[in-house]
Design an enzyme around this catalytic site. Structure first.
Site, mmCIF file in Angstrom:
data_model
loop_
_atom_site.group_PDB
_atom_site.id
_atom_site.type_symbol
_atom_site.label_atom_id
_atom_site.label_comp_id
_atom_site.label_asym_id
_atom_site.label_seq_id
_atom_site.Cartn_x
_atom_site.Cartn_y
_atom_site.Cartn_z
ATOM 1 N N GLY A 11 -48.347 59.110 2.700
ATOM 2 C CA GLY A 11 -49.309 59.472 1.380
ATOM 3 C C GLY A 11 -50.324 59.802 1.653
ATOM 4 N N GLN A 12 -51.277 59.699 1.117
ATOM 5 C CA GLN A 12 -52.625 60.402 0.338
ATOM 6 C C GLN A 12 -53.126 58.536 2.284
ATOM 7 O OE1 GLN A 12 -55.491 59.586 -2.525
ATOM 8 N NE2 GLN A 12 -56.914 60.710 -2.118
ATOM 9 N N ASP A 34 -42.151 55.963 6.199
ATOM 10 C CA ASP A 34 -41.795 57.428 4.988
ATOM 11 C C ASP A 34 -40.452 57.283 4.274
ATOM 12 O OD1 ASP A 34 -44.008 58.325 2.981
ATOM 13 O OD2 ASP A 34 -42.943 59.514 3.147
ATOM 14 N N ILE A 35 -40.240 57.894 3.710
ATOM 15 C CA ILE A 35 -39.074 58.304 2.801
ATOM 16 C C ILE A 35 -37.968 59.674 3.205
ATOM 17 C CG2 ILE A 35 -40.114 59.715 0.380
ATOM 18 C CD1 ILE A 35 -36.889 57.992 -0.214
ATOM 19 N N ARG A 36 -39.491 60.704 4.012
ATOM 20 C CA ARG A 36 -39.653 61.896 4.860
ATOM 21 C C ARG A 36 -39.984 62.002 6.187
ATOM 22 N NH1 ARG A 36 -44.440 62.231 2.276
ATOM 23 N NH2 ARG A 36 -44.762 63.786 2.166
ATOM 24 N N TYR A 142 -46.646 53.058 -14.987
ATOM 25 C CA TYR A 142 -47.396 52.744 -13.623
ATOM 26 C C TYR A 142 -48.580 51.469 -13.833
ATOM 27 C CZ TYR A 142 -51.233 53.829 -9.610
ATOM 28 O OH TYR A 142 -51.959 53.924 -9.030
ATOM 29 N N LYS A 146 -48.053 47.988 -11.507
ATOM 30 C CA LYS A 146 -49.396 47.135 -10.213
ATOM 31 C C LYS A 146 -49.714 46.137 -10.995
ATOM 32 C CE LYS A 146 -50.147 50.554 -7.954
ATOM 33 N NZ LYS A 146 -49.673 50.100 -6.494
#
Ligand code: AKB
Length: 318
Positions: A11-12, A34-36, A142, A146
């Site tokens: 990710g980022q 990661d998921i992929r 979200y 959090k």
């Protein structure tokens, strides 16, 4: 930190943090997951990489045991706008993944970092110089995940002694991996479009202030907090940190100093605008400065110069 497991490593934040930590701690000591899997990606090729679905508790525990990790950096999560579009999935990934990761940390007695966000605040929170300890009643899924995550991390520290630490990140701006589905993403997209087409249509309205930070400061913050003396940390989960606060016309004006013909227009997305309106205009990060020496180096001007320079190289634009 000696042997570190990172979730959401493509990710980022994860893609840059993994490389940053591999430089500090050694490539083989940072296990990216990661998921992929993306063949050829430097995060995949430069050290250990495993496919991991964070909602699969056993898979996560098995991987942590296989590599005998002493620290977990749990980044896998949905961002604000996509979480609002898919609230059930957001709960499953953001809370389910966090719970699984905390359980692994408890079982293996590892150190633990997970990011919170300015999204943990809501419309009832003081908007200017939002204090470290204040009202947190967000109205987005979200934000709910959090705040719940901050509380859960505190609980694991107090109840089980897990060394949990976290920060409330503002919008993060970077040129390596684009963010996906965040409210602050306009402040990344604008640089790409300024270079590619010389114009940008902002989905966030003029006058909407939000805190932001350039990625190198975010990476330093994570490592500094994780290496900080535990006895000095009062807040742990999670520290307000920020580098700058601006609204769309201010970033456009800064870009214009480099690209004089750059044009900015607005087509406000009501969903993301409502999220932005519920977040602080600026947050107070004095607790992070006092307790572990947080210090951001980049402001809007220096970040813009560097972003445009690095993106020109990346996009091969003269
Ligand atoms: C988002 O916009 O969702 C994130 C954040 C501020 O947490 N960048």
């Amino acid at each position: 930190m000696k042997k570190i497991l990172v979730t959401g490593a493509l990710g980022q934040i994860g893609s840059e943090l993994t490389m940053h930590m591999r430089n500090i701690y050694g490539a083989n000591n940072v296990v990216a997951t990661d998921i992929r899997r993306i063949e050829g990606h430097e995060t995949v090729e430069s050290g250990p990489f495993e496919v991991l679905d964070v909602t699969n508790a056993k898979q996560m525990a098995d991987l942590a045991k296989k590599y005998n990790v002493d620290s977990i950096i749990h980044l896998a999560a949905l961002l604000s706008a996509v979480a609002e579009a898919k609230p059930v999935l957001a709960w499953e990934i953001n809370m389910g993944g966090l719970f699984n990761a905390l359980e692994v940390a408890r079982e293996l007695n590892t150190a633990f970092f997970t990011p919170s966000s300015i999204g943990a605040f809501g419309p009832g929170t003081p908007k200017i110089k939002t204090p470290q300890d204040t009202i947190q009643r967000p109205q987005t899924m979200y934000g709910v995940t959090k705040v719940s995550g901050e509380l859960l991390c505190d609980y694991y520290f107090k109840k089980f002694g897990v060394d949990t630490r976290g920060v409330r990140f503002p919008g993060l701006i970077s040129y390596t991996t684009p963010p996906g589905g965040g409210t602050t993403d306009y402040a990344v997209d604008i640089y790409y479009e300024a270079l590619k087409s010389g114009k940008y249509t902002s989905f966030i309205g003029e006058g909407t202030y939000m805190d932001m930070m350039y990625m190198p400061d975010a990476l330093n913050a994570i490592v500094t907090l994780m290496e900080a003396d535990s006895s000095k940390l009062i807040h742990r989960n999670a520290f307000n940190i920020t580098a700058m606060s601006f609204e769309p016309s201010q970033i456009a004006a800064e870009i214009k100093k480099h690209i004089p013909n750059f044009e900015m227009s607005y087509d406000v997305d009501p969903v993301r605008q409502a999220i932005a309106n519920s977040w602080p205009d600026s947050i107070d990060d004095s607790a992070a400065k006092a307790e572990w020496g947080f210090n951001a180096k980049y402001d809007l001007a220096s970040m813009t110069s560097d972003m445009l320079l690095k993106l020109r190289e990346k996009l091969n634009i003269k």
